[in-house]
Structure formats: C-alpha cells, structure tokens
Motif scaffolding. Structure first.
Motif, PDB file in Angstrom:
ATOM      1  N   ARG A  46       0.810  -1.217   0.000  1.00 54.49           N
ATOM      2  CA  ARG A  46       0.000   0.000   0.000  1.00 54.49           C
ATOM      3  C   ARG A  46       0.847   1.271   0.000  1.00 54.49           C
ATOM      4  O   ARG A  46       0.351   2.341  -0.355  1.00 54.49           O
ATOM      5  CB  ARG A  46      -0.955   0.004   1.187  1.00 54.49           C
ATOM      6  CG  ARG A  46      -1.965  -1.140   1.169  1.00 54.49           C
ATOM      7  CD  ARG A  46      -3.263  -0.744   1.796  1.00 54.49           C
ATOM      8  NE  ARG A  46      -3.894   0.339   1.068  1.00 54.49           N
ATOM      9  CZ  ARG A  46      -5.001   0.974   1.464  1.00 54.49           C
ATOM     10  NH1 ARG A  46      -5.579   0.634   2.592  1.00 54.49           N
ATOM     11  NH2 ARG A  46      -5.511   1.950   0.768  1.00 54.49           N
ATOM     12  N   ARG A  47       2.103   1.150   0.409  1.00 55.03           N
ATOM     13  CA  ARG A  47       3.010   2.297   0.408  1.00 55.03           C
ATOM     14  C   ARG A  47       3.941   2.295  -0.803  1.00 55.03           C
ATOM     15  O   ARG A  47       4.840   3.126  -0.911  1.00 55.03           O
ATOM     16  CB  ARG A  47       3.855   2.278   1.694  1.00 55.03           C
ATOM     17  CG  ARG A  47       3.046   2.426   2.976  1.00 55.03           C
ATOM     18  CD  ARG A  47       2.697   3.863   3.230  1.00 55.03           C
ATOM     19  NE  ARG A  47       3.890   4.640   3.568  1.00 55.03           N
ATOM     20  CZ  ARG A  47       3.921   5.961   3.609  1.00 55.03           C
ATOM     21  NH1 ARG A  47       2.840   6.660   3.301  1.00 55.03           N
ATOM     22  NH2 ARG A  47       5.037   6.600   3.933  1.00 55.03           N
ATOM     23  N   SER A  48       3.729   1.351  -1.708  1.00 56.00           N
ATOM     24  CA  SER A  48       4.601   1.203  -2.875  1.00 56.00           C
ATOM     25  C   SER A  48       4.429   2.372  -3.847  1.00 56.00           C
ATOM     26  O   SER A  48       3.386   3.038  -3.889  1.00 56.00           O
ATOM     27  CB  SER A  48       4.293  -0.111  -3.591  1.00 56.00           C
ATOM     28  OG  SER A  48       4.970  -0.199  -4.821  1.00 56.00           O
ATOM     29  N   HIS A  49       5.456   2.594  -4.672  1.00 52.15           N
ATOM     30  CA  HIS A  49       5.369   3.612  -5.723  1.00 52.15           C
ATOM     31  C   HIS A  49       4.606   3.086  -6.937  1.00 52.15           C
ATOM     32  O   HIS A  49       4.226   3.860  -7.807  1.00 52.15           O
ATOM     33  CB  HIS A  49       6.776   4.038  -6.149  1.00 52.15           C
ATOM     34  CG  HIS A  49       7.554   4.719  -5.061  1.00 52.15           C
ATOM     35  ND1 HIS A  49       7.187   5.931  -4.523  1.00 52.15           N
ATOM     36  CD2 HIS A  49       8.678   4.333  -4.384  1.00 52.15           C
ATOM     37  CE1 HIS A  49       8.057   6.284  -3.585  1.00 52.15           C
ATOM     38  NE2 HIS A  49       8.967   5.334  -3.484  1.00 52.15           N
ATOM     39  N   SER A  50       4.399   1.767  -6.988  1.00 48.89           N
ATOM     40  CA  SER A  50       3.673   1.158  -8.110  1.00 48.89           C
ATOM     41  C   SER A  50       2.169   1.261  -7.888  1.00 48.89           C
ATOM     42  O   SER A  50       1.659   0.832  -6.848  1.00 48.89           O
ATOM     43  CB  SER A  50       4.079  -0.310  -8.252  1.00 48.89           C
ATOM     44  OG  SER A  50       3.222  -0.981  -9.150  1.00 48.89           O
ATOM     45  N   ARG A  51       1.473   1.791  -8.853  1.00 49.74           N
ATOM     46  CA  ARG A  51       0.018   1.914  -8.739  1.00 49.74           C
ATOM     47  C   ARG A  51      -0.644   0.547  -8.674  1.00 49.74           C
ATOM     48  O   ARG A  51      -1.619   0.348  -7.943  1.00 49.74           O
ATOM     49  CB  ARG A  51      -0.518   2.698  -9.936  1.00 49.74           C
ATOM     50  CG  ARG A  51      -2.023   2.923  -9.896  1.00 49.74           C
ATOM     51  CD  ARG A  51      -2.481   3.791 -11.049  1.00 49.74           C
ATOM     52  NE  ARG A  51      -1.872   5.112 -10.988  1.00 49.74           N
ATOM     53  CZ  ARG A  51      -2.093   6.068 -11.897  1.00 49.74           C
ATOM     54  NH1 ARG A  51      -2.891   5.831 -12.931  1.00 49.74           N
ATOM     55  NH2 ARG A  51      -1.506   7.245 -11.769  1.00 49.74           N
ATOM     56  N   ARG A  54      -0.161  -0.912  -5.176  1.00 49.66           N
ATOM     57  CA  ARG A  54      -1.044  -0.206  -4.235  1.00 49.66           C
ATOM     58  C   ARG A  54      -2.481  -0.682  -4.394  1.00 49.66           C
ATOM     59  O   ARG A  54      -3.201  -0.845  -3.409  1.00 49.66           O
ATOM     60  CB  ARG A  54      -0.967   1.308  -4.455  1.00 49.66           C
ATOM     61  CG  ARG A  54       0.344   1.948  -4.039  1.00 49.66           C
ATOM     62  CD  ARG A  54       0.192   3.450  -3.831  1.00 49.66           C
ATOM     63  NE  ARG A  54      -0.370   4.109  -4.999  1.00 49.66           N
ATOM     64  CZ  ARG A  54       0.335   4.582  -6.008  1.00 49.66           C
ATOM     65  NH1 ARG A  54       1.656   4.457  -6.004  1.00 49.66           N
ATOM     66  NH2 ARG A  54      -0.249   5.192  -7.029  1.00 49.66           N
ATOM     67  N   ARG A 110       0.234   0.282   8.380  1.00 52.21           N
ATOM     68  CA  ARG A 110       0.353   1.394   7.429  1.00 52.21           C
ATOM     69  C   ARG A 110       0.240   2.732   8.152  1.00 52.21           C
ATOM     70  O   ARG A 110       0.971   3.694   7.839  1.00 52.21           O
ATOM     71  CB  ARG A 110      -0.725   1.298   6.353  1.00 52.21           C
ATOM     72  CG  ARG A 110      -0.573   2.327   5.229  1.00 52.21           C
ATOM     73  CD  ARG A 110      -1.510   1.997   4.084  1.00 52.21           C
ATOM     74  NE  ARG A 110      -2.880   2.318   4.397  1.00 52.21           N
ATOM     75  CZ  ARG A 110      -3.504   3.439   4.009  1.00 52.21           C
ATOM     76  NH1 ARG A 110      -2.853   4.350   3.305  1.00 52.21           N
ATOM     77  NH2 ARG A 110      -4.760   3.652   4.324  1.00 52.21           N
ATOM     78  N   PRO A 118       9.017  11.606   6.390  1.00 50.92           N
ATOM     79  CA  PRO A 118      10.022  11.296   5.368  1.00 50.92           C
ATOM     80  C   PRO A 118      11.409  11.807   5.732  1.00 50.92           C
ATOM     81  O   PRO A 118      12.428  11.214   5.375  1.00 50.92           O
ATOM     82  CB  PRO A 118       9.475  11.996   4.119  1.00 50.92           C
ATOM     83  CG  PRO A 118       8.005  12.079   4.349  1.00 50.92           C
ATOM     84  CD  PRO A 118       7.842  12.276   5.816  1.00 50.92           C
TER      85      PRO A 118
END
Length: 224
Positions: A46-51, A54, A110, A118
C-alpha cells in the motif's frame, strides 16, 4: 417454579473447558503472528510507488474487512476440497482468521509507517545508516509506539473472533459451550461460563498490554 441458576451440573465438564480455552488461545496467538507478517507485506504494498501494487494491497484490505469472517471460514473449509485443498478444521480456522486479521493489521501497520516523517529516512541516510539499521533504530521504534495500542485491541478482536471457529468444528470455547449446553440442558450456565472465559482471556491481554506499555514507554502514557 422459577428458573434456578446452578453451576453444579457444569462441574464435570470443566476439564474439557480448560482444553478448549487453551485451543482458543493457541489459535488466536498463531493467527496474530501470521496476520502481522501478512499485514506487514500488505502495508508495504500500500506504500509502494507502483500503482498496481497499491491497488492489490488496497483490494485485499477492502475484501477482507468487508467480508464476514464466517464466510471466509466456510470458503476455506468447505470450498477448499472442491479444488483439491483439504484442511483440518483447526488449520482452516487458522488460515481464515489470519487472512481476515491481516486486512486490519495492514491498516494498523500502514498508519504506523505514515506516522514516520520522510525526513527521518533522509536523516538516517545522511548519518550513513544502512536500510536495516534505519528500520531498526529509526523507523521501528516510532512505528511500534504508534501501533502499540491498536495492536493490543486487534489481539483482543482476534480472540473474540475465534469463537466463530466452532462453526467448522474446532473444539474451542464456543464449541464447548454448544456441546455442554446441549448435553446438560443448562444453556444459560454454559453461556455465562463461556463469557467469563472470554472475558478473562481478553482482560489478561489488556492488562499485559498496559503493563508492558508502561515498561517500554516510561516517558509517555500508553493510550487505552
């Protein structure tokens, strides 16, 4: 004559009650451990850069949180054999309970990850920390403090949810209640005894959570 409440007829069944309580506790603790591992993986998705990743993580969470646990147990236990997967009632309950709890664990974890600014990662990198060191010394302490209270609540929720395992013939406390009630015809007494067992188990977890929290977080109060 009015109804007379008596536990005398329940005494002969107390030996099997402790076995049932032990099975309830074992099932719940195993499900918690497995769901934490699964939930961590889903939280990372869910925190991935990949849509796409996610979407997969979000879809899992929504399906598990919006499908009754009883339905999940039925699917795992009764539908599994139709595709060649035959499980014991305990293993089926463990898988179903873990899959369901993982949906909630993912959101708890999450939330903990989101709470880490960050800039913390950037500061750790600037100090020359490796990814593992960053997680161990910077990320995990902050995440754990954030998720500690809801994690304890989820443990209690899993213990209570384990009562549905009786629907697929797992000999835990709710199953003991049904069996003893139908054998002794003292349903009210068995309901009260079962409720007390669940209350004791849940309060033991809650008191343990508060006690451990006070030792770990001496500088701050643990949210109840």
């Amino acid at each position: 004559m009015g109804y007379t409440f008596t536990l005398r007829t329940i005494y002969p069944y107390l030996g099997t009650l402790w076995q049932a309580a032990g099975l309830t506790l074992a099932l719940s603790l195993l499900a918690i451990v497995i769901s934490i591992v699964l939930g961590a993986g889903i939280a990372i998705l869910r925190r991935s850069h990949s849509r796409l990743l996610r979407f997969i993580g979000a879809a899992y969470v929504e399906v598990m949180r919006n499908t009754p646990l009883l339905v999940i147990l039925y699917i795992v236990y009764f539908a599994g054999p139709s595709i060649g997967i035959r499980l014991s009632s305990f293993n089926a309950a463990l898988i179903g309970l873990s899959l369901n709890s993982a949906g909630y664990m993912a959101e708890i974890l999450r939330a903990g990850l989101i709470a880490v600014a960050p800039g913390q990662f950037e500061a750790a990198h600037a100090q020359g920390l490796t990814a593992l060191q960053t997680f161990r010394y910077v990320v995990f302490p902050q995440v754990f403090r954030t998720i500690y209270a809801p994690l304890g609540n989820q443990v209690i929720a899993v213990i209570l949810a384990s009562s549905l395992a009786s629907a697929i013939a797992v000999d835990e406390v709710a199953s003991w209640m049904e069996t003893v009630g139908s054998t002794s015809f003292r349903f009210f007494e068995t309901f009260v005894v079962a409720a007390i067992v669940y209350l004791v188990l849940c309060q033991a977890v809650n008191l343990g959570r508060l006690g451990i929290g006070r030792m770990l977080f001496r500088q701050g109060a643990v949210a109840r």
